[in-house]
Design a protein around this motif. Structure first.
Motif, PDB file in Angstrom:
ATOM      1  N   ILE A 189     -11.967  81.076  43.069  1.00  0.00           N
ATOM      2  CA  ILE A 189     -12.561  79.967  43.813  1.00  0.00           C
ATOM      3  C   ILE A 189     -12.043  78.634  43.279  1.00  0.00           C
ATOM      4  N   GLU A 190     -12.089  77.616  44.107  1.00  0.00           N
ATOM      5  CA  GLU A 190     -11.599  76.300  43.703  1.00  0.00           C
ATOM      6  C   GLU A 190     -12.665  75.503  42.971  1.00  0.00           C
ATOM      7  N   HIS A 191     -13.911  75.666  43.387  1.00  0.00           N
ATOM      8  CA  HIS A 191     -14.995  74.863  42.839  1.00  0.00           C
ATOM      9  C   HIS A 191     -16.035  75.756  42.163  1.00  0.00           C
ATOM     10  N   ILE A 192     -16.280  75.532  40.885  1.00  0.00           N
ATOM     11  CA  ILE A 192     -17.275  76.311  40.151  1.00  0.00           C
ATOM     12  C   ILE A 192     -18.666  76.073  40.725  1.00  0.00           C
ATOM     13  N   ALA A 193     -18.916  74.871  41.219  1.00  0.00           N
ATOM     14  CA  ALA A 193     -20.231  74.556  41.775  1.00  0.00           C
ATOM     15  C   ALA A 193     -20.567  75.398  42.995  1.00  0.00           C
ATOM     16  N   ASP A 194     -19.544  75.988  43.649  1.00  0.00           N
ATOM     17  CA  ASP A 194     -19.811  76.852  44.801  1.00  0.00           C
ATOM     18  C   ASP A 194     -20.652  78.061  44.410  1.00  0.00           C
ATOM     19  N   ARG A 195     -20.618  78.437  43.149  1.00  0.00           N
ATOM     20  CA  ARG A 195     -21.389  79.593  42.691  1.00  0.00           C
ATOM     21  C   ARG A 195     -22.891  79.348  42.757  1.00  0.00           C
TER      22      ARG A 195
END
Length: 320
Positions: A189-195
């Motif tokens: 994934i590109e953005h850790i915050a998407d988790r």
């Protein structure tokens, strides 16, 4: 808390002090006055200072080895920190360590840094859960890095915080490399915050080199947690401008990438903003730098005059 002109000027002082103290530590290491490793946080000043300033005086946080600004904002003095660097009895860990490992002071709401990343996250979740059980309007904050985001203990901490809706703010400092492993080799994934969506909590991405942006996002998350809104995962995108530790020459980092991030230096950007608002000029900047240099000279003199710990004290504070 609104970022008034006075608060912005204060933030500038903390960011400049953070960088100067970091440089002083590097200098002391090159003089062989620091035993062991030294970990630089150059590039993290906006993240660490803004996050620290967004907390209330009764809140608790668990900074890491690149969050020197948070330690300073929370009340650790340069005298104690330099003494810590030099392994002296007057240091934060009373000479038991010689860098940011062991930099904890519960009277200042600082949980000592646990070297095995991200082991501080479940500890700070436990602190936050205690706040909830006691119905105390306090917030806990955990810092961890992009590499730590892939470890099971981080997942467990995030999941527990989500299930029990404890007042905690998770700040993931995405500085592009876990030691020498780039983010692209750590996750798809590109953005850790998407988790965050997987835990059912808010996830926010912020430019980690923009002080005002970081403060706004973190302050909102802190106050939401304080009001009973549960945890937030914040990903601050930044860059570690020096090696993992002082022995690391960063040969694995493309020079073009470092140049790109150097152009986004958090202090240079913040000073440009202050100048545009009439809050900073050459005279004021020179005064701030002179003040900081005097403080650090005094701190170094204090540390070098301080005694090393007595071996007989080694078990004090270890066993009840």
């Amino acid at each position: 808390m609104e970022l008034t002109a006075d608060k912005l000027i204060e933030a500038h002082y903390w960011m400049r002090l953070t960088r100067a103290l970091d440089d002083r530590g590097t200098f002391l290491h090159k003089q062989s006055k620091i035993v062991g490793g030294y970990f630089s946080q150059i590039g993290h000043e906006a993240l660490s200072v803004a996050a620290g300033m967004a907390l209330g005086p009764e809140d608790v946080c668990a900074p890491m080895h690149r969050d020197l600004g948070t330690y300073l904002v929370r009340g650790l003095t340069p005298r104690r920190i330099v003494a810590q660097f030099l392994g002296r009895r007057t240091g934060v860990s009373r000479g038991r360590d010689a860098n940011l490992h062991g930099m904890g002071d519960l009277s200042l709401g600082l949980i000592g840094f646990i070297s095995h990343l991200p082991a501080s996250t479940p500890v700070i979740v436990g602190v936050a859960h205690a706040f909830k059980l006691k119905s105390e309007p306090r917030v806990a904050m955990a810092f961890f890095g992009d590499g730590s985001a892939s470890q099971g203990v981080a997942h467990e901490a995030l999941n527990w915080a989500s299930v029990f809706q404890v007042p905690v703010v998770f700040i993931c400092e995405n500085n592009q490399y876990a030691y020498s492993t780039p983010l692209s080799r750590q996750m798809r994934i590109e953005h850790i915050a998407d988790r965050a969506a997987g835990y059912g909590i808010p996830g926010q991405i912020v430019d980690g080199n923009d002080f005002e942006a970081v403060y706004a996002v973190v302050h909102e998350a802190v106050e939401r947690a304080r009001a009973g809104g549960g945890p937030t995962l914040i990903e601050g995108k930044t860059m570690r401008m020096r090696g993992h530790a002082i022995h690391d020459n960063m040969a694995y980092v493309p020079k073009e990438l470092l140049q790109t991030w150097a152009a986004r230096d958090p202090i240079v950007r913040f000073e440009a903003t202050l100048r545009a608002r009439g809050l900073l000029d050459d005279v004021r900047l020179a005064a701030v730098l002179e003040r900081i240099e005097t403080e650090l000279d005094e701190a170094q003199a204090f540390a070098e005059a301080s005694p090393y710990p007595d071996g007989a004290e080694v078990r004090e504070g270890v066993y009840a």
